[in-house]
Design an enzyme around this catalytic site. Structure first.
Site, PDB file in Angstrom:
ATOM      1  CB  THR A 121      41.645  49.884  19.605  1.00  0.00           C
ATOM      2  OG1 THR A 121      41.648  51.212  19.096  1.00  0.00           O
ATOM      3  CG2 THR A 121      40.369  49.625  20.389  1.00  0.00           C
ATOM      4  CG  HIS A 170      42.381  57.477  32.042  1.00  0.00           C
ATOM      5  ND1 HIS A 170      43.272  57.084  33.005  1.00  0.00           N
ATOM      6  CD2 HIS A 170      42.725  56.822  30.901  1.00  0.00           C
ATOM      7  CE1 HIS A 170      44.137  56.222  32.464  1.00  0.00           C
ATOM      8  NE2 HIS A 170      43.827  56.051  31.183  1.00  0.00           N
ATOM      9  CB  VAL A 189      45.097  54.494   2.857  1.00  0.00           C
ATOM     10  CG1 VAL A 189      45.353  55.785   2.090  1.00  0.00           C
ATOM     11  CG2 VAL A 189      43.612  54.346   3.201  1.00  0.00           C
ATOM     12  CE  LYS A 242      46.619  59.288  32.429  1.00  0.00           C
ATOM     13  NZ  LYS A 242      46.470  59.428  30.986  1.00  0.00           N
ATOM     14  CB  CYS A 277      38.391  28.801  30.161  1.00  0.00           C
ATOM     15  SG  CYS A 277      39.571  27.483  29.912  1.00  0.00           S
TER      16      CYS A 277
END
Lengths: 487, 418
Positions: free
Chosen positions: A45, A53, A176, A253, A405
């Site tokens: 992620t 999209h 896990v 893509k 910044c």
């Protein structure tokens, strides 16, 4: 955590896992999300392109097509509820040759069949009028106004925070290791003890096939595919308004030009099938490939404006499609796996469908007191001077800039810690301290001090992103012998 | 929102800002205001605890904090208005400065003139696009310097330093003195980027190898840095296959260049020089925006702080003079970098006065002459890109100028025959 029982355990805190657990938190369920990293959104992620999209890329009949357009439609309201930045900037798929221009018709038809709203073809003249920095090779473009951009990490964090506000639990740095099914419940063995759960949602991303295999389900496997992205200075941020796609030539893509929701420009990704699921190295070849490609789409992209190269790994499945279904071997485990583009877009729709699949197995009751809204986030740099002045009057911590910044205040950093930020990167992704052009050169020590103070840990235990990612090895002089130190 | 009126707003209280403020005051400005983001004045000098500052100005070897303190003492005994922990958010073309701090809140400062003295930042790993993983333990030399010298922590035990800029060289010595091991300093160019004296005193004296014409081609380690692969480079700076070498380390320090921090200047509409990364200025250090002056590392990256002070004094007093009469000393001559010269500052001067030029060469050379627009030549035994050269142009020399441009170039010395 030993021996606690949950109705549902979601394994994996990526965008899919967090969307699912937030959806589950609408119901009177004891649910938990189990994440191996220090914070959610930390795997694939975090490295996502951040594109919501439109849905014209995917073949009708696939899961990708099934969830993409509905997912896109859920975004505006979802991001508003959770106070997450979202911009519906639109998508252009640009044809650079007559051959490509011909192909745009195919995508137009596909988009219409998938139900993409407002999709249309524009000629070269109009395309360049709308996006003046498209190259002179532009022949035509497919315009999909429903496309958008979001910060994937921010959304995952917000989903988790809201789920927790509604009673869901989060276990981080919990890996896990094994799962046993006794016919009525799962025992989930982790590096930090075990819990039991009546149902599992397998949203384990790159490791989803291994989770499935723990209940002897080998119906799919993950084919990791790396993508390198290059984030650029905000000085490049308005070179395009829409996200610019090429006409795909292979099975990805292609390499894109993305004006991020935070105002930067991002170019990428590459697409390379890899062996190791931890190979997130960037390469010189990767950059060369990205730059060569985007140059043919948009004029004026200055390679010296790159501020942060990074790479992520798509957790694609060997089916070439999302795997959204109850396990055929052990239906109490529901897979939400095989995620690749458009997984981020699809996630909210997948979450709804996963909950529906769960409802097929067990009756769910809605909580009367579910709170869909997240406590609003203050984004100091987005406010007017008057609003900023007002905030400082209320709370002097808004008067201290930590990150020069990105104009991030101390109050915002402290709030990020209160909302679950535990690491330098966690703060960076939540409030952008360190995400700008100096990449934390000036603010990292300040952020570390705030983390140290707020969490009550020594500076040496403040980490970049959990595990052994400590930035400071020791207090000064610790490596010297007494004699050396005296000298 | 508080509104404040001042004659001269000085952005930054480092060496440039301090000297500019004092000079402006001396030149007669009534109200001078320094806006400093840190909790103390002195800027980056406060973390430069090594000595070597002030050789030119004071003929003494001071530490950074000592050098700064001389100016801070003067500022404190003057009636210059100092705002600490104050961040400037915006400077407008008509010299309105928006600044904020916890005590005064948001301030709208209406300034007669503005002196930019924001300094520079370090180039990062991201800007270099060094391939590899992204573990902890990769940081800029300046950030490491702050951790060690200000905060009291040592980032790692075994380091490689990429780039031979002065901060990198200084940190090689600091790490060694702190009991850490420095395995190599790696420099892509065929010569060191920092001052020769720092190469001698910080590397040679400690036996730290300097690997020239080499770079880091891969960063290893998932969590904490485990090592780097270094390789030699060809003339186009591309790694040469077969020369790769793995060097274990838990820390990679980057000293690969400094970038003038001009985001505020750009907001104000100041035009930039593509080579220096700083504003275009005239002999008054005035930028292309009237009443906005620049000095120090925000203008161009300096090698020696003494020259920053000198340049800032020009900017400060010119700002004050400009405020008193805007018509003073308008430039009429363009200054250009010719053969062998990377850049010359200021980019324009006034032929009716005197001028001082600051320049850097493109490559190290021995026994050359600097040709000053055909007006005169200066013999140089050795020139290096790391060492800034100053050239004074007297009124008398400028009187001889019969063109509206001067080009400065480097030429081989021609020995007179017979």
């Amino acid at each position: 955590m030993q021996n606690r029982h949950f109705d549902v355990a979601v394994i994996g805190g990526g965008i899919v896992g967090t969307a699912v657990v937030r959806e589950l938190s609408r119901y009177t369920l004891r649910s938990v999300l189990i994440e191996k990293e220090a914070e959610v959104g930390w795997g694939t992620t975090k490295a996502n392109s951040g594109i919501v999209h439109a849905g014209f890329h995917d073949k009708p009949g696939t899961n990708k097509a099934k969830y993409c357009v509905p997912g896109n439609a859920l975004y505006p309201a979802l991001c508003q509820e959770l106070d997450v930045n979202f911009r519906q900037n639109g998508i252009f798929m640009v044809a650079r040759t007559d051959e490509e221009a011909e192909l745009l018709h195919t995508y137009l038809e596909q988009g219409r069949e998938n139900g993409v709203p407002g999709i249309r073809l524009v000629n070269a003249e109009e395309a360049v009028a709308l996006e003046p920095n498209l190259t002179k090779d532009t022949k035509a473009a497919l315009d999909a106004p429903s496309g958008g951009v979001v910060a994937p990490f921010e959304l995952a964090t917000a989903l988790m925070e809201n789920a927790e506000d509604n009673g869901a639990e989060l276990l981080t740095e919990t890996r896990v290791e094994d799962i046993a099914w006794d016919g009525t419940s799962f025992t989930i063995q982790t590096n930090r003890g075990s819990v039991t759960a009546s149902h599992i949602i397998n949203a384990a991303g790159l490791f989803a096939d291994r989770i499935a295999a723990m209940v002897d389900d080998t119906s799919f496997s993950i084919v990791p595919r790396k993508g390198e992205e290059y984030l650029m200075d905000k000085a490049m941020g308005d070179i395009v308004e829409r996200t610019i796609f090429p006409v795909p030539t292979g099975w990805t893509k292609g390499v894109l030009v993305i004006p991020t929701v935070d105002g930067n420009l991002m170019i990428g990704p590459t697409g390379e099938t890899i062996e190791r699921r931890d190979d997130m190295a960037t390469t010189a070849e990767g950059f060369a490939q990205v730059y060569q490609n985007v140059k043919t789409l948009v004029e004026g992209i200055d390679p010296s404006k790159v501020i942060a190269p990074f790479a992520g790994i798509r957790a694609a499945s060997d089916r070439g499609d999302f795997v959204i279904e109850p396990s055929s071997v052990c239906p109490a485990m529901i897979h939400a796996a095989g995620m690749e583009s458009p997984g981020l877009t699809a996630a909210p729709a997948i979450a709804l469908d996963v909950v529906r699949m769960l409802q097929d197995q067990v009756a769910l009751t809605k909580k009367p007191d579910f709170r869909p809204r997240r406590r609003p986030v203050v984004r100091f740099h987005q406010l007017s001077r008057e609003e900023q002045a007002g905030l400082i009057e209320q709370d002097a911590r808004y008067g201290r800039i930590v990150c020069r910044c990105e104009t991030v205040t101390e109050a915002e950093v402290i709030d990020a810690v209160k909302r679950g930020g535990r690491t330098i990167d966690g703060i960076k992704f939540r409030v952008r301290a360190g995400a700008g052009r100096c990449q934390g050169g000036f603010c990292m020590p300040l952020v570390m001090k705030i983390l140290s103070r707020e969490l009550g840990i020594p500076m040496q235990e403040v980490s970049k992103r959990g595990g052994e990612t400590y930035q400071l090895k020791a207090a000064a002089k610790q490596f010297l012998t007494v004699e050396e130190a005296v000298q | 929102m508080k509104t404040i009126k001042t004659d001269i707003a000085v952005i930054g209280g480092g060496p440039a800002g301090l000297a500019a403020a004092l000079a402006a005051k001396e030149q007669g400005a009534a109200l001078v205001t320094i806006l400093e983001r840190n909790e103390e004045l002195g800027g980056i000098l406060q973390q430069c605890i090594h000595h070597g500052f002030g050789l030119h100005r004071y003929s003494q070897e001071l530490t950074g904090p000592e050098y700064a303190q001389r100016f801070i003492d003067e500022v404190e005994t003057s009636d210059i208005d100092v705002h600490l922990e104050t961040m400037v958010l915006e400077i407008t073309q008509d010299r309105v400065v928006y600044a904020m701090n916890a005590k005064d809140g948001m301030m709208r400062i209406e300034a007669g003139a503005v002196v930019l003295g924001m300094g520079c930042r370090e180039r990062t790993r991201g800007a270099l696009r060094i391939p590899g993983h992204r573990p902890a333990g990769v940081l800029t030399a300046g950030a490491a310097q702050r951790f060690v010298n200000i905060d009291g922590y040592i980032p790692g035990k075994e380091a490689v330093i990429l780039g031979s800029g002065d901060i990198g060289l200084i940190m090689a010595r600091r790490f060694t003195l702190e009991g850490a091991q420095v395995n190599a300093v790696v420099e892509i160019m065929p010569y060191a980027a920092g001052l020769t004296r720092n190469v001698v005193q910080c590397l040679d004296d400690f036996g730290i190898p300097l690997k020239l014409r080499s770079t880091v081609v891969h960063i290893h380690g998932q969590e904490r840095l485990e090592g780097v692969t270094i390789a030699e480079v060809d003339d186009s700076w591309n790694p040469v296959a077969g020369t790769e070498q793995y060097v274990p380390c838990d820390t990679l320090l980057l000293s690969v260049g400094l970038i003038p921090e001009n985001e505020l200047s750009l907001q104000a509409g100041v035009e930039m020089d593509a080579v220096t990364g700083g504003p275009l200025v005239d002999h008054r250090m005035m930028t292309t925006v009237a009443g906005v002056f620049a000095c120090g590392n925000v203008l161009h990256v300096h090698d020696v702080v003494d020259y920053v002070s000198e340049e800032a004094e020009v900017a400060g007093s010119a700002a004050s003079a400009w405020l008193q009469s805007e018509k003073t000393q308008v430039p009429d001559v363009t200054v250009k970098a010719g053969e062998g010269v990377r850049y010359v500052l200021p980019q324009s001067i006034d032929s009716r006065g005197e001028a001082k030029l600051f320049l850097r060469v493109t490559q190290p050379q021995e026994n050359v002459v600097l040709d000053i627009g055909g007006l005169f030549q200066l013999k140089q035994r050795v020139v290096r890109p790391s060492e800034m050269i100053q050239v004074k142009l007297s009124r008398k020399i400028l009187e001889k100028l019969d063109s509206n441009a001067i080009t400065i170039s480097v030429a081989q010395e021609v020995k007179a025959v017979g």
